[in-house]
Design a protein around this motif. Structure first.
Motif, short mmCIF file in Angstrom:
data_model
loop_
_atom_site.label_atom_id
_atom_site.label_comp_id
_atom_site.label_asym_id
_atom_site.label_seq_id
_atom_site.Cartn_x
_atom_site.Cartn_y
_atom_site.Cartn_z
N UNK A 34 44.43 59.49 -34.79
CA UNK A 34 43.90 58.73 -35.71
C UNK A 34 42.87 57.48 -35.42
N UNK A 35 43.20 56.83 -34.20
CA UNK A 35 42.32 56.20 -33.95
C UNK A 35 40.82 56.68 -33.52
N UNK A 36 40.94 58.03 -32.81
CA UNK A 36 39.60 58.69 -32.56
C UNK A 36 38.95 58.84 -33.82
N UNK A 37 39.71 59.24 -34.71
CA UNK A 37 38.96 59.90 -35.97
C UNK A 37 38.45 58.62 -36.82
N UNK A 38 39.26 57.46 -36.55
CA UNK A 38 38.53 56.39 -37.34
C UNK A 38 37.32 55.91 -36.73
N UNK A 39 37.34 55.97 -35.42
CA UNK A 39 36.06 55.65 -34.53
C UNK A 39 35.00 56.38 -34.76
N UNK A 40 35.31 57.69 -35.00
CA UNK A 40 34.12 58.82 -35.24
C UNK A 40 33.65 58.60 -36.62
N UNK A 41 34.62 58.49 -37.52
CA UNK A 41 34.26 58.24 -38.76
C UNK A 41 33.26 57.14 -39.13
N UNK A 42 33.81 56.07 -38.67
CA UNK A 42 32.84 54.89 -38.82
C UNK A 42 31.41 54.82 -38.05
N UNK A 43 31.31 55.35 -36.87
CA UNK A 43 30.19 55.80 -36.32
C UNK A 43 29.09 56.65 -37.22
N UNK A 44 29.89 57.86 -37.66
CA UNK A 44 29.22 58.79 -38.59
C UNK A 44 28.79 58.12 -39.72
N UNK A 45 29.56 57.13 -40.28
CA UNK A 45 29.07 56.50 -41.75
C UNK A 45 28.04 55.59 -41.39
N UNK A 46 28.13 54.85 -40.24
CA UNK A 46 26.74 53.81 -40.20
C UNK A 46 25.72 54.64 -39.82
N UNK A 47 25.76 56.04 -39.12
CA UNK A 47 24.41 56.65 -38.94
C UNK A 47 23.80 57.23 -40.12
N UNK A 48 24.57 57.81 -41.02
CA UNK A 48 24.46 58.17 -42.35
C UNK A 48 23.69 57.02 -43.23
N UNK A 49 24.45 55.99 -43.26
CA UNK A 49 24.11 54.68 -43.86
C UNK A 49 22.56 54.32 -43.35
N UNK A 69 20.32 56.47 -41.92
CA UNK A 69 19.47 57.32 -42.34
C UNK A 69 18.96 57.36 -43.73
N UNK A 70 19.99 57.19 -44.51
CA UNK A 70 19.79 57.30 -46.01
C UNK A 70 19.21 56.01 -46.38
N UNK A 71 19.52 54.72 -45.97
CA UNK A 71 18.91 53.61 -46.44
C UNK A 71 19.67 52.91 -47.39
N UNK A 72 20.98 53.67 -47.55
CA UNK A 72 21.97 52.92 -48.56
C UNK A 72 23.34 53.16 -48.19
N UNK A 113 37.02 55.69 -20.45
CA UNK A 113 35.84 55.40 -21.22
C UNK A 113 35.40 56.41 -22.37
N UNK A 114 35.28 56.10 -23.41
CA UNK A 114 35.06 57.26 -24.44
C UNK A 114 33.69 57.19 -25.06
N UNK A 115 32.82 57.84 -24.87
CA UNK A 115 31.46 57.94 -25.30
C UNK A 115 31.47 58.76 -26.86
N UNK A 116 31.10 57.99 -27.86
CA UNK A 116 30.87 58.85 -29.11
C UNK A 116 29.29 58.93 -29.40
N UNK A 117 29.11 60.02 -30.00
CA UNK A 117 27.54 60.28 -30.23
C UNK A 117 27.39 61.13 -31.48
N UNK A 118 26.77 60.36 -32.62
CA UNK A 118 26.59 60.75 -33.92
C UNK A 118 25.20 61.35 -34.00
N UNK A 119 24.97 62.53 -34.75
CA UNK A 119 23.82 63.02 -34.98
C UNK A 119 23.96 63.64 -36.39
N UNK A 120 22.62 63.04 -37.27
CA UNK A 120 22.36 63.79 -38.57
C UNK A 120 21.98 65.03 -38.09
N UNK A 121 22.71 66.20 -38.61
CA UNK A 121 22.26 67.61 -38.25
C UNK A 121 21.80 68.43 -39.53
#
Length: 425
Positions: A310-325, A327-330, A351-359
Motif C-alpha cells: 500500500x505504501x508503494x501504491x501511495x507513493x506511485x499514485x502521488x508521483x503520477x498525480x503530480x505529473x498529471x497536474x 502536464x495539464x496545468x490544473x 533505494x526505490x526509484x520511481x519514474x512517472x511518464x505521461x504516455x
C-alpha cells in the motif's frame, strides 16, 4: 465496474463481527476500523510492532511450514460469506484521524485509501483461509495484482465517515480474487465511491514458494455468477499478458497509428527521417516525465518484513498525480487505477526509484505510467519491482503527447490500451 450482484452480500450484517477471522468483536458490536484491521493481521502471522521483535517473529514462522496443506483437496471449501468484511473509516467523528487523510486543498489523500484497500484485501483473504485449529496462519498472503479500481464519484469528503465492504469472489489453487466496495456517508445516506478488484497470492511462511488455499464453493446461482465473472477476469488477464507489446508486435491498426504520428511530426522542409517538428499544442513524451526516490525504512514494512504494498501504491499514485497536474496545468481527478503488477517484493533498506511518464492523452484525459525499481548502489544494478497505470481527467483539454522513438511509441500504444480498457469497462 462491479456487477450489482456483489452488493447482495452487504445484507449479511451478522457477518461484520465475524469478519476479522474470528479475532474478537469490536467494542460495542461496531464494525472494526483500519487500525483494528492491521492489528489483526499482525496477530494472524505473529508479527510485532517493534522492529527487533518483528525480525525474531519472522524467523520463528519458518516452523509453520509443516502446517501447510499438501493439496487443495485437503482444505475445506469456503463460501463468499465466510470472507465478508465490513470496515469503517470514521473521518467524520475522529478529527485526529482526519489529519492523516487530509490534503492541503481539504480533500482526501487517495494514496491513503490505496493503503487501506491493500490491507483490507489481505485480511479478506486470510478470512477465507481461516483455520480455527491453528493459532497462527502458515500462509504468507501478498498482493500480486491490482486488477482494477473504478471511481464511481470523484469527490471524497474529508469530514464524512467511509465504509469499506468486500469478500472473496474467485479462487484458484494458490490465488484469490477479492472485490471491495467503498462508500461514504453524506446527506443522510451512504453513496458509492469506488469499486476495487485485487488478486492475492498465498505463499509459504518464508514467502518463497506457492501454497494452496481453500477452494471457494458458491452458494446459489447469484454467487455462481460472481464466481464465473472471476473466471472471466482470469482469462482476460491471461489474454492481456499474451498480447503484451513486450512480447508481440503491435497490431496492424496500432502500427498505422504509430506511422501516422511519425508522419505528422516530419519536417517538410528537410524531408529527413531524423528531422522532427513538434505539432501545435503538443508535448514530446521525453518532456513529460517526473521522477522520485524513496529510502525504504522499517517504518514502512508490512507484516512479512518487506515494504508495504500500500505504501508503494501511495507513493506511485502521488508521483503520477503530480505529473498529471504539471502536464495539464490544473488539479486532475482520478478516473481509474488499472493493472498494477507486483513483480518483486521490496526489501527494507532499498533505494526505490520511481519514474512517472505521461504516455497517452485524449481530450481531457491523461494516462500515466509509473515504473518502480530497486537500485543497488554497490552493484549498480536495477531491478523492476512494480508497474502502475493511472487514468486522470482534467477540467480542460490537455496537450497531445507525442512519442519520438520506437520505445516511446510502444509506451504510447500501451497507454492507449489501458485507457481504452478504462473507457470500455
Amino acid at each position: 465496474m462491479f456487477s450489482p450482484r456483489f452488493l447482495l452480500l452487504r445484507s449479511a450484517a451478522s457477518l461484520t463481527t465475524r469478519s476479522l477471522c474470528t479475532g474478537g468483536v469490536s467494542q460495542g458490536g461496531r464494525a472494526p476500523d483500519m487500525e483494528e484491521v492491521r492489528n489483526r493481521l499482525r496477530e494472524i502471522v505473529g508479527a510485532s510492532t517493534n522492529w527487533s521483535d518483528h525480525q525474531h517473529a519472522m524467523t520463528e514462522r519458518v516452523s509453520l511450514s509443516s502446517m501447510l496443506a499438501k493439496s487443495q483437496q485437503d482444505l475445506p471449501a469456503k463460501t463468499m460469506k465466510d470472507s465478508y468484511l465490513e470496515v469503517h473509516l470514521p473521518l467524520g467523528s475522529e478529527p485526529q484521524l482526519r489529519e492523516k487523510y487530509l490534503t492541503f486543498h481539504n480533500t482526501v489523500r487517495f494514496g491513503r485509501i490505496l493503503e487501506d484497500l491493500d490491507s483490507l484485501a489481505v485480511l479478506i483473504s486470510y478470512s477465507h483461509t481461516y483455520n480455527p485449529v491453528l493459532k497462527r496462519s502458515p500462509l504468507s498472503i501478498v498482493t500480486a495484482l491490482v486488477d482494477k479500481i473504478d471511481m464511481r464519484q470523484h469527490v471524497i469528503y474529508p469530514d464524512c465517515d467511509i465504509k469499506f465492504t468486500g469478500h472473496v469472489t474467485w479462487v484458484g489453487k494458490t490465488s484469490i480474487e477479492a472485490k471491495m466496495h467503498m462508500s461514504q456517508y453524506h446527506d443522510g445516506a451512504y453513496s458509492p465511491v469506488l469499486d476495487a478488484t485485487f488478486v492475492m497470492v498465498a505463499r509459504d511462511p518464508e514467502n518463497k514458494r506457492a501454497a494452496f488455499v481453500n477452494p471457494l464453493k458458491p452458494a446459489g446461482s447469484e454467487e455462481d455468477m460472481i464466481f464465473q465473472e472471476g473466471e472471466a477476469n482470469k482469462s482476460r488477464r491471461v489474454d492481456l499478458s499474451t498480447a503484451s507489446l513486450l512480447k508481440v508486435a503491435p497490431t496492424d491498426e496500432e502500427r498505422k497509428i504509430v506511422h501516422g504520428l511519425f508522419l505528422n511530426t516530419l519536417d517538410t522542409k528537410t524531408v529527413s527521417f531524423s528531422s522532427r517538428v513538434l505539432p501545435p499544442n503538443s508535448v514530446w513524451m521525453e518532456d513529460a516525465k517526473l521522477k522520485g526516490l524513496e529510502i525504504c525504512h522499517p517504518q514502512e514494512r508490512n507484516i512479512f518484513n518487506r515494504i508495504f504494498g500500500g505504501f508503494l501504491m501511495r507513493k506511485a499514485y502521488e508521483l503520477g498525480w503530480a505529473n498529471a497536474c504539471s502536464y495539464g496545468g490544473c488539479r486532475p481527478r482520478l478516473v481509474a487505477v488499472d493493472d498494477i503488477l507486483f513483480q518483486k517484493p521490496v526489501d527494507i533498506g532499498s533505494l526505490l526509484l520511481l519514474s512517472s511518464q505521461v504516455c497517452y492523452t485524449q481530450g481531457m484525459y491523461i494516462q500515466v505510467r509509473v515504473h518502480s525499481e530497486v537500485f543497488d548502489p554497490l552493484t549498480r544494478q536495477h531491478n523492476t519491482t512494480n508497474v502502475f497505470h493511472f487514468t486522470f481527467v482534467s477540467d480542460r483539454d490537455v496537450p497531445s503527447i507525442i512519442p519520438k522513438t520506437y520505445g516511446e511509441s510502444m509506451l504510447y500504444l500501451d497507454g492507449k490500451r489501458h485507457f481504452n480498457q478504462t473507457v470500455e469497462g
